[in-house]
Design an enzyme around this catalytic site. Structure first.
Site, PDB file in Angstrom:
ATOM      1  N   ASN A 199      -8.983  32.371  17.239  1.00 10.22           N
ATOM      2  CA  ASN A 199      -9.248  33.490  16.344  1.00 10.22           C
ATOM      3  C   ASN A 199     -10.724  33.522  16.003  1.00 10.22           C
ATOM      4  OD1 ASN A 199      -6.572  34.316  16.106  1.00 10.22           O
ATOM      5  ND2 ASN A 199      -6.187  33.067  14.295  1.00 10.22           N
ATOM      6  N   ARG A 206      -1.747  33.889  19.131  1.00  5.60           N
ATOM      7  CA  ARG A 206      -2.329  32.778  19.900  1.00  5.60           C
ATOM      8  C   ARG A 206      -1.267  32.012  20.692  1.00  5.60           C
ATOM      9  NH1 ARG A 206      -5.507  29.084  16.148  1.00  5.60           N
ATOM     10  NH2 ARG A 206      -3.795  29.668  14.748  1.00  5.60           N
TER      11      ARG A 206
END
Length: 782
Positions: free
Chosen positions: A50, A32
């Protein structure tokens, strides 16, 4: 107009939006923040989060910038990430914000799992070695790109509270790193420093050693000839100076480990090159994030002879934690690093357990206070002619999923229980197979407890409820009995899988072979496996695929006098093989040879009676026992093997220098219907003549290897050509013999066949669970 706003406007004045889906190992690896950094550099707007399938990105910007952004997602992915696929769809409308952010995952989202433990990255190592850095000399330095994972996790979600780091509260400096997306420690769950993290200390029989640097003091004691127990990532190791024969011999004596090779850790590749020849492919393995033990040919300076007696290769690895880097730097000599246990027991993982069980072995204990939750052995690999091969899949490799052929994406969830020895289990779902770390031999009670604990953890981590349970055909395997109980408890369908079929399917699965295109000839060689006819198999050529097989060829069955005892005492197999080849006159055929001397004081009459009457002497086509018998004839550990495969491994090492001078011993082939039986009577006839003539044992060993390979290749080619099978798979524990696999691969590939060799899971029973899983997945669809 701001830079971001300018980037969001293409030539036509419109913004372009995409929802991007990234699948693979992309959670818990810094993916990320990787996305966040690339998006901000490109001036994109949107967010990343996520979810249960991986990572989802919503991004708006110029189409050219979005294309470049998607290319960089994969090309510049974090070290521990593995991208299995990137797809996207168009988003209508404009972004709600003009910046790019990391969004919280939706509540209840299931993690895609836990990645393997990873060796210390270059950035962390530089900090550990830099005197001005706040982590200078700190043994537990890590970041998103490296450090412990599976070894410390207790449950999901994978966050600090679910790991053994929960007891260490981050200091303000570490917390600041953890919360900053621009920092490589963003959401690194084991993040710590000397102020807030785990500590290391040294103990001996008198208690805690008063010293300013426990690691340096341990190194000094090792260089002085001592033996230390060292707490690592996945368990305790026993260490000593690998260049000192006195120290290594004493370690063997105390550990009760007579001959099994010991692994060695060196501080860097330059130190390894002093003792071994290293190719570029081997160098790449050594320096991988998995940091496995790599078997390398001895060359240059000698290590202590007791490190790897009877072997031409030694297993080297590089330091994979800051503690190991600091210790090896201080010691400046390679160290034996072997599992902290008595032989056949699992390695210790708890401090008190190590104090108790390793008392009398270790002179001192290098301890720390971070709990090891999950025991992990070191992975073992080797580079062969076909490529790299996993011999033991554990730390650094498990639990990374193995992507399967597309057809398996719709299969029901399967839990495969594996075998009895070198046990692993496998979870199959969503087109991926998760094979556990090597767990060991289930006959050992502590190993069986680890096996059950690991299955419970994996089922929790992957939120896995099996609809199908796969087990080996052998009713007495503890894994089979456990799988039967689980199927009964959960209502899952039970599928029994033949041992050698599972070996072949394992090889097909790791190569991504699609069902429907899986017609394959499998040369499957191992010790023992329960056959579909109730007999014991072990030297097989199978024709088929995932959905079934026919036994196209086998080794001529020979008795196993004493059953399991024949696996431990090679001389028993020598008697049985000679009696099978020559009948009652076998003694005269070896008169005056080294083989006669080997058997002179053995109860051979008793063995003959057992075989004749069929008393505890089942017939078996085992390839492993044939290797044992030939090794015994050459005087290689005939009385007893101290570890599985010892006789075959030492005979392989003996044969290697003689291969270019060796022709192959002959074999006989008999055909009845569609079944071919390979008889080794001609081989024994020629071998007995060579023994009588006093031919060099190494040359006999080489001729044996060449003869086996020639007979198998010739038989396989004949079957393949008559059955239109153009693919040949090599599997089973005996296929870890480097000479045999290399000869077969060269011959078969040279004839134009597609030859599959196991690379991602072991060819031995450590890969059995993968084969069971894919076979059961297909059977459940039938």
């Amino acid at each position: 107009m701001s830079r971001v706003h300018s980037a969001l406007t293409n030539a036509s004045g419109r913004t372009v939006g995409r929802r991007i889906r990234v699948r693979g190992l992309v959670q818990g690896v810094g993916f990320r923040p990787h996305v966040w950094r690339l998006a901000r550099e490109a001036g994109l707007a949107g967010h990343v989060l996520n979810d249960g399938a991986g990572v989802e990105i919503e991004a708006w910007g110029d189409e050219v910038l979005l294309d470049a952004f998607m290319e960089r997602l994969e090309a510049e992915a974090p070290p521990l990430a593995r991208i299995d696929g990137i797809g996207h769809e168009r988003l209508e409308g404009a972004p709600q914000i003009a910046e790019f952010s990391i969004a919280e995952s939706a509540e209840g989202v299931v993690s895609t799992g836990v990645v393997p433990d990873a060796a210390t990255c270059p950035q962390c190592l530089a900090e550990v070695m830099a005197p001005a850095d706040r982590r200078y000399g700190y043994a537990f330095t890590n970041c998103t790109h490296c450090g412990p994972r599976l070894s410390i996790v207790r449950a999901i979600p994978y966050d600090r509270a679910s790991t053994s780091m929960a007891v260490f509260e981050m200091c303000p400096d570490c917390a600041r790193e953890y919360a900053d997306p621009a920092d490589r420690r963003f959401h690194a769950q084991p993040n710590a420093c000397p102020t807030c993290g785990p500590n290391v200390w040294l103990e001996d029989v008198s208690g805690i050693v008063d010293c300013t640097d426990p690691i340096a003091e341990t190194a000094a004691r090792l260089k002085a000839g001592g033996i230390a127990a060292i707490k690592g990532i996945g368990g305790f190791h026993l260490a000593c100076d690998a260049t000192s024969e006195d120290a290594v011999a004493e370690l063997r004596n105390r550990k009760r480990r007579g001959a099994k090779p010991l692994a060695v850790m060196a501080k860097d590749t330059s130190q390894i090159r002093r003792f071994c020849a290293v190719t570029e492919a081997e160098l790449e393995l050594l320096q991988a994030t998995s940091a496995p033990i790599v078997l390398l040919p001895k060359s240059g300076e000698p290590l202590a002879p007791s490190v790897a007696p009877g072997q031409r290769r030694v297993g080297f690895m590089l330091p994979y934690t800051p503690l190991h880097h600091l210790l090896l730097t201080a010691a400046d000599v390679p160290l034996v690093i072997t599992s902290g246990n008595l032989s056949n027991e699992p390695q210790a993982i708890e401090n008190e357990e190590a104090r108790t069980k390793l008392s009398g072995i270790a002179d001192c204990w290098l301890m720390h206070d971070r709990d090891i939750v999950n025991r992990l052995d070191d992975s073992v690999m080797r580079v062969d002619v076909p490529g790299s091969q996993v011999l033991r899949r554990a730390r650094g490799l498990a639990p990374e999923p193995i992507p399967l052929a597309v057809e398996f994406a719709s299969a029901p969830p399967v839990l495969a229980a594996g075998g009895e020895l070198k046990s692993t289990f496998c979870l199959l779902s969503g087109g991926n197979a998760v094979v556990s770390q090597h767990l060991g031999d289930l006959e050992e009670a502590a190993t069986h407890a680890d096996y059950r604990k690991a299955i419970a953890l994996y089922r929790d981590i992957f939120r896995f409820e099996p609809e199908v349970v796969a087990v080996d055909l052998h009713p007495d395997y503890l894994s089979t009995q456990w799988g039967e109980a689980l199927a009964s408890e959960t209502g899952a369908r039970l599928v029994r899988v033949q041992h050698h079929h599972a070996h072949m399917a394992s090889c097909l699965a790791e190569h991504g072979i699609e069902p429907g295109d899986d017609q394959t000839l499998g040369i499957i060689l191992d010790g023992l496996g329960f056959g579909t006819d109730g007999t014991i198999w072990g030297g097989e050529i199978l024709l088929g695929g995932y959905d079934g097989f026919e036994r196209a060829a086998r080794f001529d069955p020979v008795a196993l006098p004493g059953g399991a005892q024949a696996m431990r005492e090679p001389w028993r197999n020598l008697v049985a093989q000679l009696a099978s080849a020559f009948g009652d006159g076998w003694r005269s055929r070896i008169a005056g040879t080294a083989a006669e001397k080997t058997l002179r004081d053995k109860p051979t009459d008793t063995i003959e009676q057992m075989v004749a009457r069929g008393i505890n002497a089942p017939l078996s086509s085992s390839a492993g026992r044939l290797f044992d018998a030939v090794a015994a004839a050459l005087g290689i550990c005939p009385d007893r093997q101290e570890y599985e495969g010892q006789a075959a491994m030492e005979m392989e090492a003996l044969a290697e220098p003689w291969l270019e001078r060796a022709g192959g011993y002959p074999a006989g082939i008999a055909k009845q219907g569609n079944m071919r039986t390979i008889s080794w009577q001609p081989l024994w006839d020629a071998l007995a003549r060579d023994l009588d003539k006093g031919v060099e044992p190494g040359l006999i060993a080489a001729k044996f290897h060449c003869g086996i390979a020639s007979a198998l290749a010739g038989t396989a080619i004949e079957i393949a050509e008559t059955s239109n099978a153009f693919r040949i798979a090599l599997s089973g524990g005996v296929m870890q013999n480097r000479i045999l696999t290399g000869l077969l691969h060269a011959t078969l590939a040279g004839r134009g066949f597609e030859v599959l060799v196991q690379a991602r899971v072991p060819a031995n029973d450590g890969g059995l669970s993968l084969g069971q899983a894919v076979i059961a997945a297909r059977a459940s669809d039938a």
